[in-house]
Scaffold this active site. Sequence first.
Site, PDB file in Angstrom:
ATOM      1  N   GLY A   1       0.825  -1.203   0.000  1.00  0.00           N
ATOM      2  CA  GLY A   1       0.000   0.000   0.000  1.00  0.00           C
ATOM      3  C   GLY A   1       0.857   1.250   0.000  1.00  0.00           C
ATOM      4  O   GLY A   1       2.056   1.210   0.283  1.00  0.00           O
ATOM      5  N   CYS A   2       0.235   2.375  -0.314  1.00  0.00           N
ATOM      6  CA  CYS A   2       0.985   3.627  -0.464  1.00  0.00           C
ATOM      7  C   CYS A   2       1.530   4.109   0.880  1.00  0.00           C
ATOM      8  O   CYS A   2       2.732   4.372   1.008  1.00  0.00           O
ATOM      9  CB  CYS A   2       0.120   4.694  -1.127  1.00  0.00           C
ATOM     10  SG  CYS A   2      -1.515   4.897  -0.420  1.00  0.00           S
ATOM     11  N   TYR A   3       0.661   4.249   1.877  1.00  0.00           N
ATOM     12  CA  TYR A   3       1.138   4.656   3.200  1.00  0.00           C
ATOM     13  C   TYR A   3       2.167   3.654   3.726  1.00  0.00           C
ATOM     14  O   TYR A   3       3.151   4.019   4.367  1.00  0.00           O
ATOM     15  CB  TYR A   3      -0.013   4.684   4.207  1.00  0.00           C
ATOM     16  CG  TYR A   3      -0.899   5.892   4.176  1.00  0.00           C
ATOM     17  CD1 TYR A   3      -0.386   7.167   4.407  1.00  0.00           C
ATOM     18  CD2 TYR A   3      -2.271   5.768   3.960  1.00  0.00           C
ATOM     19  CE1 TYR A   3      -1.216   8.280   4.413  1.00  0.00           C
ATOM     20  CE2 TYR A   3      -3.113   6.882   3.967  1.00  0.00           C
ATOM     21  CZ  TYR A   3      -2.579   8.136   4.198  1.00  0.00           C
ATOM     22  OH  TYR A   3      -3.403   9.232   4.213  1.00  0.00           O
TER      23      TYR A   3
END
Lengths: 340, 340, 340, 340
Positions: A145-147
């Site tokens: 995921g990005c975070y």
Amino acid sequence: MRVSIVGITGYSGLELVKLLNNHKKVTIASIHATKEIGRRLSDLYPYLVGVCDLVIEEFDAKKIMAKSDLVFFATPSGVASKLAQPFVEADFPVIDLSGDHRLPAYLYEKWYKKTPASDEALNKFTYSLAEFTDVKGKKFISNPGCYATATELALIPLLKAGVVEEDSIIVDAKSGLTGAGKALSESSHFVNVHDNYVTYKLNRHQHIPEIVQELKLFDDKVNHIQFSTSLLPVNRGIMSTVYVKLKKPLTNANLFAIYEDSYKDTPFVRVQDDLPELHNVIGSNFTDIGFLYNEVTNVLTVVSVIDNLIKGAAGQAVQNLNLMNGWDETEGLLISPNYL
Amino acid sequence: MRVSIVGITGYSGLELVKLLNNHKKVTIASIHATKEIGRRLSDLYPYLVGVCDLVIEEFDAKKIMAKSDLVFFATPSGVASKLAQPFVEADFPVIDLSGDHRLPAYLYEKWYKKTPASDEALNKFTYSLAEFTDVKGKKFISNPGCYATATELALIPLLKAGVVEEDSIIVDAKSGLTGAGKALSESSHFVNVHDNYVTYKLNRHQHIPEIVQELKLFDDKVNHIQFSTSLLPVNRGIMSTVYVKLKKPLTNANLFAIYEDSYKDTPFVRVQDDLPELHNVIGSNFTDIGFLYNEVTNVLTVVSVIDNLIKGAAGQAVQNLNLMNGWDETEGLLISPNYL
Amino acid sequence: MRVSIVGITGYSGLELVKLLNNHKKVTIASIHATKEIGRRLSDLYPYLVGVCDLVIEEFDAKKIMAKSDLVFFATPSGVASKLAQPFVEADFPVIDLSGDHRLPAYLYEKWYKKTPASDEALNKFTYSLAEFTDVKGKKFISNPGCYATATELALIPLLKAGVVEEDSIIVDAKSGLTGAGKALSESSHFVNVHDNYVTYKLNRHQHIPEIVQELKLFDDKVNHIQFSTSLLPVNRGIMSTVYVKLKKPLTNANLFAIYEDSYKDTPFVRVQDDLPELHNVIGSNFTDIGFLYNEVTNVLTVVSVIDNLIKGAAGQAVQNLNLMNGWDETEGLLISPNYL
Amino acid sequence: MRVSIVGITGYSGLELVKLLNNHKKVTIASIHATKEIGRRLSDLYPYLVGVCDLVIEEFDAKKIMAKSDLVFFATPSGVASKLAQPFVEADFPVIDLSGDHRLPAYLYEKWYKKTPASDEALNKFTYSLAEFTDVKGKKFISNPGCYATATELALIPLLKAGVVEEDSIIVDAKSGLTGAGKALSESSHFVNVHDNYVTYKLNRHQHIPEIVQELKLFDDKVNHIQFSTSLLPVNRGIMSTVYVKLKKPLTNANLFAIYEDSYKDTPFVRVQDDLPELHNVIGSNFTDIGFLYNEVTNVLTVVSVIDNLIKGAAGQAVQNLNLMNGWDETEGLLISPNYL
């Protein structure tokens, strides 16, 4: 290599098109969505006229396997867990950009409130934060995921070095609105976002278990993190600001050595003297990391920034594609940040 | 009451004009700056045509004392320490919005790198966070800094209640660009700010000693805080995100009781069920505070938001003016937030 | 005077609350919406806590007439045409902020594609651009549209003076996103608006017939205008840039005299030496107008700016309320622009 | 081919680096500025770490000629007129992105208020709007201005077709802030630009004579245009909205045919059914053009959008480089727009 993209009209799918278009070893064989079947992608997105004029096709696992060598899933959560199953069964390579193959079934159900992928699938997929995972020869990749990407890259070197009080990790992460996806909502309505700053999903963000699971690989005493997520009034970019207490004071030189140990040979992580800013990575696959130790409070602040759609999604997926195939890790990804 | 404003062309000075213009007990007797003497304020700032057409005058302490009953200093740091001295000597009321009378001389020198005000002045001034200070009858008020206001209002109720691990305070504060002042600089050039998010003055912000000093009044074991400041690409607004470890777990009801104990009778602090957002306070003198306790990490997150030019500067100065004079605390300040 | 507001949850309704709250002659007796009946307005919009804690009521014409003296309709088009009818029949005062009583039935049907109000209603309502309409003693006011207000105020003085080639009027108008209303749509999704600039409804905007109708009152040779509308990536504000050819060259002094002739006694129109900018009016009821004549092309450029929710909606409605009742035109409206 | 860039620290110089870095036929031999000599470009602009680590050199015409085959001037106006002279004398290829070689001496002096380039230089340089100029084999190219590019591309096809009332041309052009350059100023200070919209240099913009001069090549009855320029609160992008009266009514099909006649073989101009928006071109060398004819007013509206730093500066310069050398016009320029 021929590839197919499922979920072409999401932000990550569109970004994949942009990147793969400039990739020397890859041809996009087909693009898929649930709507707008039969229309040119560039009719829906005129910015793509002359860049990608492919026609959107219905999803059909067999046809994809016939015309492609690998399939990307750039779908919302809850989709790839179902649609990827025939590929898993056929041992046909998949890179899943969604959260569907990142967590064990019980954690997926708890955090995503959806039916998890099959055990068979979950066993086959490898979660690959590209800088820390050896995926050469692998066929099933779960893209972070990005975070999670921004946060894990900030913390892993410290955990590997064993210098962090494991109980002290606090992350104040901020994201631009593309991170919230394409669906219309009050919280992504222009007037509600512009000139505003909103904290959301505090302690409830589904990237939390993914981050803890990955951090544990490097320091098994990490059992939880405090994780806050907010929306910046910009389109792209994540800044993950990480606060940790150190087991003992460290000099700047110590800390540089720790980060260099992890990143000296990685083309996409740039360790900096100054704390990084969004402008320096937007539009690129770079992660910039900077840090500052405060002797008075014994808190080390680490700041990492990424473009959430590139290093936080499509770019890292291409990086994983390159690594799976033993190609140059940077193929198709040597793009300068926009800067302005 | 007649008042004068010194430093009229700064953002806080202009905001004072706006607020005092609607204040029933106050007339603006004169406005002062170092430049543009003799020009109408509304010639320089056409938005004020028909709102305030006063002429800018040269600073002259004697003349101000002759025509006014109180003087506001809305000047950059290093100015009021000098210019306020004749008023101090004459026992003429002053409200100083700058940082010049907030700290003891040795701390001022260390953090501001400037010559401090006289001991006489520093002894006379009272630092007044309006919700926690009794200034009725006082003549010399040092108005808190913007970051300090947001952060102190978030933390004091908890410290009063004795529930915080004093060593654990971490503040991730964000401000709009008016907080950076009017001076032109690379860091406030439009293209460098827009679509960006930049952390600055980490561990070096001059509001740190002011905050610690104030917090210590409520819990003398607070010796330091970890304090991070960043620039949001908006004009106005501060969000102070505060992370603390609790001495023992507390329920939501406990926490509400703790905040209500401090704020049940304060007209400008609104304690909320949800975490607050900038939109809800911009344009007003309100401070909105929300919180969330995480049982897994034992971290309490408190979020407070203010308009940095109003509650963080001119609004709180007017609130202090009201309190000094025993007037209704809300006079001139009952302004709805803009919302959009 | 007691007033009711129908359509309280739209942007104009919320802005009316803010303005009427500070109006000395008016009390808000009730607020109405189709949803959220029984809930406090401040529960839905926490920025209003302590500002307006009224409860939303179901619409009921009889009850409104019993408890109020006047009703505002701040509803989307197609609503007031129906809901205002009982008030029309009872000769009970109405100010309609929507487009439902601005045009004759055939034009309304053509441009709004909806059923028009009754002939009775259309006959009773007076379209009131406040600077040019005498509404003292009137009971039914149709409040102008936002684009219409900015454009008419720019053009009427010139048309009154008879100096414009009527066939040459071209308007390039720009609006912030609150002008597009609260409904979620792709065109108001944050990422689609931010960093973008989009032209929409070219030649099809429903304010076109309203503007032509009003301009004709001052120069009956005006039969059409070229009217372009675009979305600025801001929340509030309209700039109407008007280009006209002059019948004969005019000096700057001539032009100032023409504008002063219309606006020398109007408190809310400010004629300026320089071309105006949005910042100078946002948050206020002002209209700023500036102009520049080009001798080479014989084109006069006139620029007028307003806050679309205030002078373009709720503010002008309050101004009309004041004028209907013979009160001071500025009551409740002497608010400084935000500037920043 | 080896090239040098003079004026590397301006926005256009930095954009040239980004583009030439991906150009297969070009190597950057040296970069030059007046400040920061001897420092790595990537030390000053950390986004370039790993992208371009060249060291900034002092300007020295002889050394440049020794190590390069062509020099780009990306300097402010008034610089290339002097510094390019030795290259002119030596017949060494130059592409000048500034305005110094676009106008005859008397017009340059009038509009730029600076000393013009030598007659020798002005005679040698060819102004090249890439879609309409044959520069194969040329050595001295004057690259068009950003507003000029967008406006000329919108108008030339119509003028070639002879359908425009020449006296009627009105251009309402809008630009992002990078168009205003890097120098700090009140008008580019973040808080003065954000949430604002400002018209500037009306009738005085130095691109006016350049545009008229170019349009005259296609219709010599064009003697002047009404030209308005405004600042959009975005970093990049120009929209040029052009209004013209037609000599006689035209159908949509006629108009498409007119535009296709000019652009059917140009890779970077995309004629569209809908009016274009900034998002579709930012980050790319594309120009998108759309139009709408209004039969009621006989006004044709044409909208063209470009990225001011790419098609409006560095991109078109590379396009001209390609055309001069007989290379594929798209080399180094096949970049997808950012979209978001």
